[in-house]
Design a protein around this motif. Structure first.
Motif, PDB file in Angstrom:
ATOM      1  N   CYS A 131       0.829  -1.214   0.000  1.00 48.35           N
ATOM      2  CA  CYS A 131       0.000   0.000   0.000  1.00 48.35           C
ATOM      3  C   CYS A 131       0.862   1.262   0.000  1.00 48.35           C
ATOM      4  O   CYS A 131       0.529   2.242  -0.679  1.00 48.35           O
ATOM      5  N   MET A 158      -5.834   4.122  -2.234  1.00 44.20           N
ATOM      6  CA  MET A 158      -6.725   3.163  -1.581  1.00 44.20           C
ATOM      7  C   MET A 158      -7.599   2.455  -2.611  1.00 44.20           C
ATOM      8  O   MET A 158      -7.784   1.232  -2.562  1.00 44.20           O
ATOM      9  N   VAL A 204     -11.857   3.773   3.834  1.00 47.70           N
ATOM     10  CA  VAL A 204     -11.435   3.186   2.563  1.00 47.70           C
ATOM     11  C   VAL A 204     -12.640   3.056   1.636  1.00 47.70           C
ATOM     12  O   VAL A 204     -12.554   3.361   0.440  1.00 47.70           O
TER      13      VAL A 204
END
Length: 140
Positions: free
Chosen positions: A39, A75, A100
């Protein structure tokens, strides 16, 4: 009364815990790379690509808003292109899974703009190439 009397802590056997962690991992991502790092890499890539290819309206706004857009796009790409769960993405970004979900909705709503859609599609393609995932469905 102590809390332990009402609720027993469930600790799975060590073999099952490892299997459960491996099962929650999206297929195609390297096992040696933690999801948090994946991420972070995606976020860094989006942050580098926005000034190069991003729309000019996004660049004129203040830096805090720009970092928010970068985080939302990262995201979204992690969830859609890499198939990482919202809970894992939220943990990696230090946010809640509902945040998210909100980010995914915001980016999805902005994809009606052709320039923004082209940008997000390019980011998705780059991320899938970097992480070696070939079975990513095209955006409809």
């Amino acid at each position: 009364m102590p809390l332990e009397k009402h609720f027993e802590l469930f600790v799975p056997p060590p073999g099952r815990l490892i299997a459960a962690c491996a099962a929650s991992r999206p297929p195609g991502l390297p096992a040696s790379l933690p999801l948090r790092n994946v991420c972070r890499i995606v976020r860094q890539m989006v942050g580098e690509l926005v000034p190069l290819f991003g729309d000019r309206v996004m660049l004129r706004r203040d830096r805090r808003r720009l970092s928010c857009h970068v985080r939302q796009i990262a995201m979204y790409v992690c969830h859609v292109a890499l198939r990482i769960s919202m809970s894992d993405i939220g943990e990696a970004f230090g946010r809640d899974r509902t945040t998210v979900g909100h980010a995914c909705h915001v980016v999805e709503d902005r994809r009606d703009d052709p320039a923004f859609d082209d940008f997000v599609s390019a980011v998705e393609r780059i991320v899938t190439v970097v992480f070696g995932m070939s079975e990513v469905p095209a955006h409809e």
